[in-house]
Design an enzyme around this catalytic site. Sequence first.
Site, short mmCIF file in Angstrom:
data_model
loop_
_atom_site.label_atom_id
_atom_site.label_comp_id
_atom_site.label_asym_id
_atom_site.label_seq_id
_atom_site.Cartn_x
_atom_site.Cartn_y
_atom_site.Cartn_z
N GLY A 1 -27.42 -12.71 22.17
CA GLY A 1 -28.18 -13.33 20.97
C GLY A 1 -29.35 -12.64 20.54
O GLY A 1 -29.10 -11.15 20.38
N SER A 2 -30.10 -13.17 19.67
CA SER A 2 -31.22 -12.16 18.86
C SER A 2 -32.00 -11.51 19.81
O SER A 2 -32.38 -11.88 20.71
CB SER A 2 -31.82 -13.23 17.81
OG SER A 2 -32.67 -14.05 18.50
N CYS B 1 -22.21 -8.79 15.59
CA CYS B 1 -23.41 -7.97 16.00
C CYS B 1 -23.11 -6.49 15.70
O CYS B 1 -24.05 -5.78 15.30
CB CYS B 1 -23.91 -8.39 17.37
SG CYS B 1 -22.22 -8.10 18.53
N LYS C 1 -24.81 -21.77 29.28
CA LYS C 1 -25.50 -22.28 28.28
C LYS C 1 -24.63 -21.92 26.99
O LYS C 1 -25.24 -20.89 26.28
CB LYS C 1 -27.11 -22.25 28.21
CG LYS C 1 -27.71 -22.33 26.96
CD LYS C 1 -27.91 -23.76 26.40
CE LYS C 1 -28.75 -23.54 25.09
NZ LYS C 1 -28.08 -23.47 24.14
N GLU D 1 -35.32 -11.26 19.18
CA GLU D 1 -36.47 -12.16 19.24
C GLU D 1 -36.38 -13.19 20.62
O GLU D 1 -37.00 -13.04 21.32
CB GLU D 1 -36.55 -13.00 18.05
CG GLU D 1 -36.85 -12.40 16.80
CD GLU D 1 -35.48 -11.48 16.24
OE1 GLU D 1 -34.45 -12.22 16.56
OE2 GLU D 1 -35.79 -10.60 15.50
N VAL D 2 -35.20 -13.93 20.83
CA VAL D 2 -35.07 -14.58 21.79
C VAL D 2 -34.71 -13.80 23.22
O VAL D 2 -35.03 -14.14 24.08
CB VAL D 2 -33.89 -15.71 21.58
CG1 VAL D 2 -33.53 -16.51 22.79
CG2 VAL D 2 -34.20 -16.69 20.54
N GLY D 3 -33.87 -12.71 22.98
CA GLY D 3 -33.87 -11.84 23.82
C GLY D 3 -34.93 -11.35 24.61
O GLY D 3 -35.13 -11.46 25.94
N GLU E 1 -27.62 -8.70 25.48
CA GLU E 1 -26.69 -8.09 24.39
C GLU E 1 -27.20 -8.69 23.17
O GLU E 1 -27.21 -9.91 22.78
CB GLU E 1 -25.19 -8.45 24.64
CG GLU E 1 -24.74 -8.24 26.11
CD GLU E 1 -24.27 -6.67 26.44
OE1 GLU E 1 -24.13 -6.02 25.48
OE2 GLU E 1 -24.66 -6.47 27.51
N GLU F 1 -31.49 -7.21 10.52
CA GLU F 1 -29.92 -7.74 10.58
C GLU F 1 -29.92 -8.94 9.77
O GLU F 1 -30.61 -10.11 9.98
CB GLU F 1 -29.77 -8.17 12.18
CG GLU F 1 -28.53 -8.69 12.44
CD GLU F 1 -28.24 -8.97 13.60
OE1 GLU F 1 -29.10 -9.73 14.66
OE2 GLU F 1 -26.90 -8.74 14.43
P1 NAD Z 1 -30.20 -16.87 19.23
O1 NAD Z 1 -31.04 -15.89 19.95
O2 NAD Z 1 -31.12 -17.51 18.12
O3 NAD Z 1 -29.54 -17.81 20.27
C1 NAD Z 1 -28.81 -17.25 21.14
C2 NAD Z 1 -28.62 -18.43 22.34
O4 NAD Z 1 -30.02 -18.48 23.03
C3 NAD Z 1 -28.42 -19.56 22.00
O5 NAD Z 1 -27.55 -20.41 23.10
C4 NAD Z 1 -29.67 -20.42 21.85
O6 NAD Z 1 -29.54 -21.74 22.16
C5 NAD Z 1 -30.49 -19.74 22.88
N1 NAD Z 1 -31.78 -19.79 22.84
C6 NAD Z 1 -32.65 -20.04 21.86
N2 NAD Z 1 -33.95 -20.11 21.84
C7 NAD Z 1 -34.02 -19.83 23.32
C8 NAD Z 1 -35.04 -20.02 24.18
N3 NAD Z 1 -36.46 -19.72 23.89
N4 NAD Z 1 -34.86 -19.66 25.59
C9 NAD Z 1 -33.70 -19.26 25.77
N5 NAD Z 1 -32.37 -19.38 25.25
C10 NAD Z 1 -32.88 -19.63 23.99
O7 NAD Z 1 -28.90 -16.08 18.64
P2 NAD Z 1 -27.85 -16.70 17.73
O8 NAD Z 1 -28.44 -16.81 16.09
O9 NAD Z 1 -26.89 -17.99 18.26
O10 NAD Z 1 -26.76 -15.45 17.64
C11 NAD Z 1 -26.75 -14.28 16.60
C12 NAD Z 1 -27.35 -13.10 17.40
O11 NAD Z 1 -26.72 -12.86 18.30
C13 NAD Z 1 -27.64 -11.94 16.38
O12 NAD Z 1 -28.76 -11.34 16.50
C14 NAD Z 1 -26.22 -11.04 16.92
O13 NAD Z 1 -26.34 -9.75 16.65
C15 NAD Z 1 -26.45 -11.47 18.40
N6 NAD Z 1 -25.19 -11.02 19.10
C16 NAD Z 1 -25.10 -9.87 19.91
C17 NAD Z 1 -23.88 -9.46 20.53
C18 NAD Z 1 -23.78 -8.38 21.41
O14 NAD Z 1 -22.80 -8.21 22.16
N7 NAD Z 1 -24.58 -7.39 21.32
C19 NAD Z 1 -22.71 -10.51 20.56
C20 NAD Z 1 -22.83 -11.65 19.67
C21 NAD Z 1 -24.10 -11.88 19.11
#
Ligand code: NAD
Length: 541
Positions: free
Chosen positions: A289-290, A345, A235, A292-294, A311, A444
């Site tokens: 991702g973030s 990140c 996704k 919060e969503v993680g 991650e 962040e």
């Molecule tokens: P995000 O958490 O908003 O979104 C990430 C993904 O999650 C997207 O595909 C989004 O559609 C999906 N998503 C959103 N809500 C969801 C839900 N309720 N259930 C399941 N999936 C959902 O993050 P972002 O804004 O796209 O990315 C930025 C973040 O990613 C930053 O915090 C960055 O540090 C982090 N990041 C981490 C790494 C790493 O390797 N540690 C790498 C890249 C980015």
Amino acid sequence: MNPDQRIARLESTPEDSNIYRLTIRLPLPLWSAPFTIKVSAMSTTTAPVQELLPEVSEFLNKPLHKSFINGDWVEAGGGQTFDVLDPGKGQKVATVTSLQKADVDRAVDHAVAAFEGSGWAKMPVNERSAMLHRLADAVEARKAIFSQIESIDCGKVYSQAEGDVQNFVDTFRYFADLAQTINYRSVIAVKGHEAWVSRHPWGACGFIIPWNFPFLLAGWGLAPALAAGNTCVLKPAEDTPLSALYLCHVVQELDLLPAGVLSVVTGMGETAGAAVAGNPKFRRMSFTGSPEVGRLVAEVCGRNLVPVKCELGGKGAAVVFDDVDIKQTAAKLVGAITFHTGQVCCDATRWLIHSNIYDKFVSECADQMQAVNIGYQMDSATQMGPVVSNKQRERVLGYLEKGVAEGAELVLKGGAAEVPGCGGFFVKPALLAGPLSNVAAREEIFGPVAYLAPFGSEEEGIRLANDTEYGLANSVWSEDLSRCARVAESFESGNGWINAHNVIVHGVPYAGVGKSGMGGGVVSPETLYDYLRPISVVRPL
Ligand code: NAD
């Protein structure tokens, strides 16, 4: 066609940005090498935009980009769609299918069926690896197409997009090779028993990825899982689904994988993302991702007892001692924070500078940051492109305001930037300074913003670097390599870098601790083992 095969290309010259170079290539065998003439610039503010390859135009001109499920192009049951913007122009470039839960559930069912019935999981590993090498070769042969799509889709400077596409290729080759070298059956010597561990693919695996490195991160997730024999449902982020969809076109056109082995489900996070996260038929889940969503993803996976790796974000520190070459070190840190407009990140966003060189270092950084050329991501002269969306620009500007309101000093003002002819989401690099309790030093920001603070002793430098909830990557800068090793090992983070930042190498584990991640990492042999289910077999003698 890749850019090197184009008939004509206009680009600025490195010697003088007001002089443009027109390169003309005549068809072989008439002419075996391009020749170059120089023409005067018409504009002194922007370089010419790289022309779109015909394959990219054709792809972007599709009226609807559907999801790729079980080898087929699929629309949402209810016909829902969403728009994707070019962050540099601020204009729509594509309409994409917005899958709902029932659509995603069907994709997962197909992935489960493909695991059981397509032959992928049971294929001899050398045959599977050969197929993944073919996939890597096919992407590499289309590197310019993927790079243009990625650049337009996420606002990434073209040369950086090329780097990401090459990284995807390298990741597939790394895991395809590694999968042929590991033990799938390890004998254990124990008294009175014959015993061994046997390793098998898990089944269908889910991947949810963010918008900052869409193609590179797709590679980091998919390559080890596929190399181990799993089937995958990816996704992509709703801001940046296009490179993953183009991958599916290549997979389909060249028949690179059995149907159902790779599906890409497009849609909103709260619907398609939540449907992937909550599907109990997955045997492994990976979320990038973030935090919060993680947390949401980890919660639902916990309820379903689906193993999950997260991650997440970062708030990395660079600890700079007083024996460094100030100009060079500043250049590297400025390069790191402006790379992909700070949407990285593992970036160093807290710069801890030894008090002996603090003033000189800060003024050098401010000078260098001001000189960064901001522009459209496909302009050859651009060093820093837009951020991904208006929402992200508001976030960056909001943190500058909040930081100043809490007492931080604006060393370099930053703010919104205008690029002539582009209505996109540009920001200027900014530097803040002050107490590390400030919101801009703690949270962040995900933009080209660094927060500066002085330190006196090695112990203080380490303490300040570790004073955060995040734990992804920190760096230490000094000519004293013993000190560097000591400090790097003292970081409470998954990664400690010496005299460099953002150093990620295939073979070296990359993961975060604390609010930056859990459950594993990426790009190393351990990642491949994550996608293999161990079973211990024991026979009393
Ligand atoms: P995000 O958490 O908003 O979104 C990430 C993904 O999650 C997207 O595909 C989004 O559609 C999906 N998503 C959103 N809500 C969801 C839900 N309720 N259930 C399941 N999936 C959902 O993050 P972002 O804004 O796209 O990315 C930025 C973040 O990613 C930053 O915090 C960055 O540090 C982090 N990041 C981490 C790494 C790493 O390797 N540690 C790498 C890249 C980015």
